[in-house]
Design a protein around this motif. Structure first.
Motif, mmCIF file in Angstrom:
data_model
loop_
_atom_site.group_PDB
_atom_site.id
_atom_site.type_symbol
_atom_site.label_atom_id
_atom_site.label_comp_id
_atom_site.label_asym_id
_atom_site.label_seq_id
_atom_site.Cartn_x
_atom_site.Cartn_y
_atom_site.Cartn_z
ATOM 1 N N ALA A 49 -14.783 2.459 -1.867
ATOM 2 C CA ALA A 49 -14.836 1.353 -2.640
ATOM 3 C C ALA A 49 -13.533 0.822 -3.243
ATOM 4 O O ALA A 49 -13.109 0.414 -4.291
ATOM 5 C CB ALA A 49 -15.056 2.591 -3.876
ATOM 6 N N VAL A 50 -12.801 0.881 -1.946
ATOM 7 C CA VAL A 50 -11.327 0.839 -2.319
ATOM 8 C C VAL A 50 -11.376 -1.035 -2.006
ATOM 9 O O VAL A 50 -11.466 -1.442 -0.520
ATOM 10 C CB VAL A 50 -10.630 1.888 -1.372
ATOM 11 C CG1 VAL A 50 -8.718 0.859 -1.746
ATOM 12 C CG2 VAL A 50 -10.196 2.826 -2.008
ATOM 13 N N PRO A 51 -11.363 -1.557 -2.668
ATOM 14 C CA PRO A 51 -11.020 -3.149 -2.817
ATOM 15 C C PRO A 51 -10.072 -3.601 -1.931
ATOM 16 O O PRO A 51 -8.847 -2.826 -1.754
ATOM 17 C CB PRO A 51 -11.210 -3.805 -3.641
ATOM 18 C CG PRO A 51 -10.476 -2.790 -4.808
ATOM 19 C CD PRO A 51 -10.550 -1.684 -4.316
ATOM 20 N N PRO A 52 -9.361 -4.449 -1.159
ATOM 21 C CA PRO A 52 -8.129 -5.170 -0.081
ATOM 22 C C PRO A 52 -7.308 -5.433 -1.320
ATOM 23 O O PRO A 52 -5.813 -5.812 -0.599
ATOM 24 C CB PRO A 52 -9.330 -6.038 0.373
ATOM 25 C CG PRO A 52 -10.907 -6.770 -0.232
ATOM 26 C CD PRO A 52 -11.124 -5.503 -1.261
ATOM 27 N N THR A 53 -7.524 -5.381 -2.468
ATOM 28 C CA THR A 53 -6.130 -5.997 -3.925
ATOM 29 C C THR A 53 -6.159 -4.775 -4.409
ATOM 30 O O THR A 53 -5.467 -5.018 -5.596
ATOM 31 C CB THR A 53 -6.235 -7.042 -4.523
ATOM 32 O OG1 THR A 53 -7.773 -7.108 -5.468
ATOM 33 C CG2 THR A 53 -6.930 -8.560 -3.625
#
Length: 289
Positions: free
Chosen positions: A241-245
């Motif tokens: 669930a870790v997004p790029p931003t």
């Protein structure tokens, strides 16, 4: 195709702030005894590639990222957004990276580093390396490669307008980087879910809206379809669930990203390369051919 030595050209593609995952990739390559003397960095992946090319070890990079608060690189400047297409000019990040690299230019590196950005004017890739731009500051090239639209301002270079290299299609990264046919392998990060963002502030929702918009765009981009032609030489790493931003990564999240990059590469790369080359001897004894 493979030759006598187990060698590839790793392409560290995208990832945004999820840098520890790419460190895990390099750690797995080391433990698998897969060598390389060319390294391609795209967007966030170019940060890890540049540090490694400048001599940083896997352990040094892991400690560096664990101890660095990525939130210091965020910014919100409406002038920058209107004039240069991004909320921050990225100067603070570039200065930080340049210090880590001791001000190195491409000609200073004892390693073949290729940093890829996108020219939105010509719609083509721009490659920075010791052959094309030997005197260029490496941190400047990396900053151009990670110009996420709306988040980091674009960079002008010569007659080009440079933004994030991850916008490019997969096929532009598949070239003979070494000149001797050494196969490349692309390591991509993909969020399996968008994650939960904070609620927009009622009194001034624009900053929160833009951040969520960029996050959704970059997460969707990371789920880009991988063509069958490249599947056996592409390793997709699930970042959960870790997004790029996500700039507010905790040490525990960074360690988990590192482990995800390591485990995925260590498990799947030998299988994929064994199929791509038809050489079962590339597979560890513990894996079925």
């Amino acid at each position: 195709m493979w030759g006598e030595a187990r060698r590839i050209v790793p392409i560290l593609a995208g990832g945004g702030t999820r840098l520890p995952a790419h460190v895990g990739v390099l750690s797995a390559l080391r433990d698998l005894e897969i060598g390389f003397d060319h390294l391609v960095g795209v967007s966030g992946g170019s940060i890890v590639a540049a540090l490694h090319a400048a001599g940083k070890t896997v352990d040094e990079m892991q400690n560096l990222f664990r101890d660095t608060d990525f939130r210091q690189f965020r910014g919100f400047n409406l002038y920058q957004l209107l004039a240069h297409g991004g909320l921050t000019d990225g100067r603070r990040f570039e200065e930080w990276l340049d210090a880590q690299l001791d001000g190195a230019c491409f000609a200073d590196l004892g390693f073949h580093l290729h940093v890829v950005a996108t020219d939105v004017v010509g719609g083509e890739p721009v490659v920075f390396d010791r052959d094309t731009t030997p005197e260029m500051n490496v941190a400047e090239a990396v900053r151009a490669s990670m110009g996420i639209p709306l988040l980091f301002a674009f960079r002008r270079w010569q007659d080009k307008v440079l933004v994030d290299g991850s916008i490019l299609a997969e096929d532009v990264l598949r070239r003979d980087w070494t000149g001797d046919g050494t196969p490349s392998c692309c390591f991509r990060l993909r969020a399996s879910q968008l994650g939960v963002g904070r609620a927009m502030r009622a009194w001034f929702p624009l900053p929160d809206y833009l951040v969520m918009l960029v996050r959704a765009f970059m997460t969707t981009l990371s789920r880009e379809y991988v063509a069958e032609l490249y599947w056996n030489t592409t390793v997709v790493i699930d970042s959960g669930a870790v997004p790029p931003t996500e700039f507010a990564l905790s040490p525990a999240q960074k360690d988990e990203l590192y482990q995800r990059g390591y485990r995925t590469t260590h498990e799947f790369l030998p299988r994929k390369l064994g199929r791509a080359t038809g050489r079962g001897d590339l597979l560890p004894d513990s894996l079925p051919a």
